[in-house]
Design an enzyme around this catalytic site. Structure first.
Site, PDB file in Angstrom:
ATOM      1  N   SER A  27       0.825  -1.212   0.000  1.00 25.74           N
ATOM      2  CA  SER A  27       0.000   0.000   0.000  1.00 25.74           C
ATOM      3  C   SER A  27       0.857   1.258   0.000  1.00 25.74           C
ATOM      4  CB  SER A  27      -0.887   0.001   1.248  1.00 25.74           C
ATOM      5  OG  SER A  27      -0.078  -0.177   2.381  1.00 25.74           O
ATOM      6  N   LYS A  44      -5.008   5.309   2.803  1.00 26.79           N
ATOM      7  CA  LYS A  44      -4.206   4.141   2.424  1.00 26.79           C
ATOM      8  C   LYS A  44      -4.760   3.604   1.116  1.00 26.79           C
ATOM      9  CE  LYS A  44      -2.733  -0.158   4.611  1.00 26.79           C
ATOM     10  NZ  LYS A  44      -2.276  -0.650   5.895  1.00 26.79           N
ATOM     11  N   SER A  95      -7.641   8.271  10.222  1.00 29.66           N
ATOM     12  CA  SER A  95      -7.175   9.469  10.931  1.00 29.66           C
ATOM     13  C   SER A  95      -5.715   9.710  10.573  1.00 29.66           C
ATOM     14  CB  SER A  95      -7.291   9.342  12.447  1.00 29.66           C
ATOM     15  OG  SER A  95      -7.667   8.091  12.886  1.00 29.66           O
ATOM     16  N   TYR A  96      -5.381  10.972  10.473  1.00 31.72           N
ATOM     17  CA  TYR A  96      -4.005  11.345  10.130  1.00 31.72           C
ATOM     18  C   TYR A  96      -3.184  11.472  11.406  1.00 31.72           C
ATOM     19  CZ  TYR A  96      -0.194  14.439   8.592  1.00 31.72           C
ATOM     20  OH  TYR A  96       1.030  15.002   8.354  1.00 31.72           O
ATOM     21  N   ALA A  97      -2.160  10.656  11.495  1.00 31.12           N
ATOM     22  CA  ALA A  97      -1.265  10.728  12.657  1.00 31.12           C
ATOM     23  C   ALA A  97      -0.141  11.707  12.298  1.00 31.12           C
ATOM     24  CB  ALA A  97      -0.711   9.343  12.971  1.00 31.12           C
ATOM     25  N   ASP A 140       0.908  -7.634  16.374  1.00 32.53           N
ATOM     26  CA  ASP A 140       2.094  -6.991  15.795  1.00 32.53           C
ATOM     27  C   ASP A 140       2.347  -5.643  16.476  1.00 32.53           C
ATOM     28  OD1 ASP A 140       4.327  -6.723  14.204  1.00 32.53           O
ATOM     29  OD2 ASP A 140       3.230  -6.101  12.415  1.00 32.53           O
ATOM     30  N   GLU A 144       6.798   1.113  16.069  1.00 31.87           N
ATOM     31  CA  GLU A 144       6.411   1.696  14.762  1.00 31.87           C
ATOM     32  C   GLU A 144       4.908   1.702  14.542  1.00 31.87           C
ATOM     33  OE1 GLU A 144       9.224  -1.226  13.653  1.00 31.87           O
ATOM     34  OE2 GLU A 144       9.130  -0.425  11.600  1.00 31.87           O
TER      35      GLU A 144
HETATM   36  P1  ATP Z   1       3.435  -3.251   6.041  1.00 37.42           P
HETATM   37  O1  ATP Z   1       2.239  -3.178   5.183  1.00 37.42           O
HETATM   38  O2  ATP Z   1       4.647  -3.684   5.307  1.00 37.42           O
HETATM   39  O3  ATP Z   1       3.221  -3.974   7.340  1.00 37.42           O
HETATM   40  P2  ATP Z   1       2.947  -0.715   7.188  1.00 37.42           P
HETATM   41  O4  ATP Z   1       1.985  -1.359   8.095  1.00 37.42           O
HETATM   42  O5  ATP Z   1       3.862   0.332   7.762  1.00 37.42           O
HETATM   43  O6  ATP Z   1       3.834  -1.772   6.433  1.00 37.42           O
HETATM   44  P3  ATP Z   1       1.013   0.984   5.957  1.00 37.42           P
HETATM   45  O7  ATP Z   1      -0.026   0.793   7.010  1.00 37.42           O
HETATM   46  O8  ATP Z   1       0.559   0.982   4.541  1.00 37.42           O
HETATM   47  O9  ATP Z   1       2.131  -0.110   5.980  1.00 37.42           O
HETATM   48  O10 ATP Z   1       1.773   2.334   6.255  1.00 37.42           O
HETATM   49  C1  ATP Z   1       2.883   2.762   5.486  1.00 37.42           C
HETATM   50  C2  ATP Z   1       3.480   3.993   6.141  1.00 37.42           C
HETATM   51  O11 ATP Z   1       2.563   5.094   6.014  1.00 37.42           O
HETATM   52  C3  ATP Z   1       3.718   3.864   7.637  1.00 37.42           C
HETATM   53  O12 ATP Z   1       4.970   3.311   7.896  1.00 37.42           O
HETATM   54  C4  ATP Z   1       3.597   5.312   8.121  1.00 37.42           C
HETATM   55  O13 ATP Z   1       4.834   5.960   7.911  1.00 37.42           O
HETATM   56  C5  ATP Z   1       2.572   5.904   7.178  1.00 37.42           C
HETATM   57  N1  ATP Z   1       1.230   5.902   7.763  1.00 37.42           N
HETATM   58  C6  ATP Z   1       0.397   4.838   7.828  1.00 37.42           C
HETATM   59  N2  ATP Z   1      -0.769   5.180   8.409  1.00 37.42           N
HETATM   60  C7  ATP Z   1      -0.661   6.491   8.731  1.00 37.42           C
HETATM   61  C8  ATP Z   1      -1.546   7.427   9.393  1.00 37.42           C
HETATM   62  N3  ATP Z   1      -2.749   7.068   9.814  1.00 37.42           N
HETATM   63  N4  ATP Z   1      -1.108   8.695   9.542  1.00 37.42           N
HETATM   64  C9  ATP Z   1       0.137   9.053   9.124  1.00 37.42           C
HETATM   65  N5  ATP Z   1       0.995   8.225   8.512  1.00 37.42           N
HETATM   66  C10 ATP Z   1       0.616   6.949   8.311  1.00 37.42           C
END
Ligand code: ATP
Length: 308
Positions: A27, A44, A95-97, A140, A144
């Site tokens: 993603s 996402k 939600s935006y972190a 998990d 992070e």
């Molecule tokens: P994987 O799918 O390999 O386990 P992941 O869980 O980090 O990796 P995603 O959930 O797609 O994958 O997130 C990718 C990245 O996007 C995260 O590492 C983070 O930096 C950023 N991110 C994800 N969700 C948010 C959010 N809600 N707000 C801000 N940044 C986000």
């Protein structure tokens, strides 16, 4: 009645897509602005073909289902506002972190102060109380996956490895995944593990059943890392890390804060049922009552301490 805007279906044209916030294994996450409310979201975007090719459909469906169950009743989780799709992609409006993740803060300051460790472990415990009351195991948990919202409160994220436990006669039973694993995924699982090597619990490695207590193991590992800056179980390969986990082979650095040591020792325990909280009748009273949290008002944690 909610305003019409809140009830009608959504599509990508309801958002202005901005910068990429991050990439996952299947993603891309974008910062996006809702054109109706101006509110910022993390969206996402999942390529359907990629997910099917990588046999990750189950994980994507599970993440969506868990976020749907969690809704917006507990503040310590990333919230799923909308989902929609076009021919090629699925979209999750989250939600935006705004303030990054706990790992980023540990790395920035080399560790977390005792006050911050206490405060964010407390938010995590409140989150776990809620998650586990819904019979969901995260599986998990790691720094992070602990994000910060705009006010520096914790948002637990990444439910792609989560498990929803079904209950029979009030007893938890293994295992209710959302959707069946695709061909190949089930076979692969026998030789692999769910989660992240350094935080995986021993019972998840030996293929007995994972349970709520698996998250308590990860909680102990996170407490260790917050307090001293490094993970308890490290090694040159996943195999070596697993060997250490199975033998409970870890050591506290000399300057490890005394107040947190006993909390870690009571959580990072091989036998799942012996972990602090695992046998609580009222979740998680024994964690709340641990001496490390003695000064804390669990009904009102107050504002977050300055990160240092
Ligand atoms: P994987 O799918 O390999 O386990 P992941 O869980 O980090 O990796 P995603 O959930 O797609 O994958 O997130 C990718 C990245 O996007 C995260 O590492 C983070 O930096 C950023 N991110 C994800 N969700 C948010 C959010 N809600 N707000 C801000 N940044 C986000």
């Amino acid at each position: 009645m909610p305003p019409a805007e809140e009830t009608r279906r959504r599509s990508p044209s309801d958002y202005i897509f901005g910068k990429v916030l991050g990439e996952g294994s299947y993603s891309t996450v974008y910062l996006a602005k809702d054109v109706h409310t101006n509110k910022e979201h993390a969206i996402k975007v999942v390529e359907k073909a990629h997910v099917i090719r990588e046999k990750k459909t189950e994980s994507v469906m599970r993440e969506k289902e868990v976020l749907r169950i969690l809704g917006n009743s507990c503040p310590y989780f990333v919230r799923l506002y909308w989902t929609f799709q076009d021919t090629d992609r699925l979209y999750f409006v989250l939600s935006y972190a705004k303030n990054g993740d706990v790992l980023g803060q540990i790395e920035k300051h080399n560790r977390m102060s005792i006050d911050c460790t206490r405060y964010y472990l407390a938010e995590l415990i409140l989150g776990l109380e809620y998650l586990h009351s819904k019979n969901i195991i995260h599986r998990d948990l790691k720094p992070e996956n602990l994000l910060f919202d705009e006010n520096w409160h914790l948002l637990i994220t990444d439910f792609g490895s989560a498990k929803i436990i079904s209950t029979e006669n009030g007893r938890s039973v293994e295992e209710s995944s959302i959707g069946e694993p695709e061909k190949g995924e089930r076979c692969k699982r026998r030789n692999s593990f769910v989660g992240t090597a350094q935080f995986v619990s021993p019972e998840m490695l030996t293929e007995t059943q994972s349970s709520h207590a698996s998250d308590l193991w990860a909680l102990g590992c996170i407490a260790f890392q917050m307090a001293c800056g490094r993970m308890p179980f490290i090694g040159g390969s996943e195999y070596l890390i697993f060997q250490k986990i199975l033998k409970l082979e870890y050591a506290f650095p000399d300057d490890f804060p005394r107040e947190i040591k006993s909390l870690v020792e009571k959580l990072v325990v091989l036998e799942p049922s012996k972990r602090l909280g695992a046998s609580d009748e009222r979740r998680y009273s024994s964690l709340r009552e641990h001496e490390f949290f003695a000064m804390l008002n669990w009904d009102d944690l107050g504002p977050p301490p300055r990160l240092s």
